[in-house]
Design a protein around this motif. Structure first.
Motif, short mmCIF file in Angstrom:
data_model
loop_
_atom_site.label_atom_id
_atom_site.label_comp_id
_atom_site.label_asym_id
_atom_site.label_seq_id
_atom_site.Cartn_x
_atom_site.Cartn_y
_atom_site.Cartn_z
N VAL A 71 26.81 28.63 28.22
CA VAL A 71 27.22 27.96 29.42
C VAL A 71 27.04 26.56 29.13
O VAL A 71 25.59 26.04 28.83
CB VAL A 71 26.54 28.68 30.56
N GLY A 72 27.65 25.67 29.48
CA GLY A 72 27.64 24.18 29.56
C GLY A 72 27.71 23.51 28.22
O GLY A 72 27.67 22.33 27.98
N ASP A 73 27.85 24.40 26.86
CA ASP A 73 27.74 23.82 25.70
C ASP A 73 29.39 23.79 25.17
O ASP A 73 29.84 24.69 24.52
CB ASP A 73 27.08 24.73 24.58
N TYR A 74 30.05 22.81 25.58
CA TYR A 74 31.55 22.77 25.67
C TYR A 74 31.69 22.38 24.13
O TYR A 74 32.67 22.86 23.57
CB TYR A 74 31.99 21.58 26.36
N GLY A 75 30.83 21.62 23.34
CA GLY A 75 31.22 21.62 22.08
C GLY A 75 31.32 22.81 21.10
O GLY A 75 32.06 22.94 20.25
#
Length: 139
Positions: free
Chosen positions: A93-97
């Motif tokens: 979650v939140g780690d779009y990379g």
């Protein structure tokens, strides 16, 4: 030699059927709005395509919205599976990379099909999972 994953022993890898059904659901979630917008106006189709691309690339990193999602795509949420980092066991979650790295391989014609079929192997990992160092487990 098999890599050692720092994943809690309570985690069980998702089975291929769960992953394929989740991918099918996510495809419907992404493309139905696109087709609706396209039927209204071809210019809206461009907006729809941007939404499809954005959801497809980031769906596993989306934040929790009113108790829903929280690092799971809609398909994964419904199939009760999630993506975790193999070194920490934490969700993405939140780690779009990491989410984008997972999806890039599926966007390459023909290679994407081969990549998708890799979940049938013993490791149950696509190239995208290997590149992003993630595992799909039962939630």
């Amino acid at each position: 030699m098999q890599p050692i994953y720092n994943v809690p022993s309570t985690q069980v890898k998702a089975d291929p059927v769960q992953r394929f059904v989740a991918a099918l659901i996510d495809g419907l979630v992404a493309y139905i709005p696109f087709f609706i917008l396209m039927s209204i106006n071809y210019r809206l189709a461009i907006l729809g395509y941007i939404v499809v691309l954005g959801y497809t690339l980031t769906k596993d990193a989306l934040p929790e919205v009113s108790g829903f999602l929280g690092g799971q795509s809609i398909g994964k949420k419904l199939m009760k599976i999630k993506v975790i980092k193999e070194d920490t066991g934490q969700g993405i979650v939140g780690d779009y990379g990491t989410a984008i790295v997972r999806q890039v391989s599926l966007m390459i014609p023909v290679f994407g099909l081969i990549d998708a079929l890799m979940v049938l192997g013993d490791e149950r990992k696509r190239f995208g999972d290997k590149w992003a160092k993630t595992i799909v487990v039962k939630a």
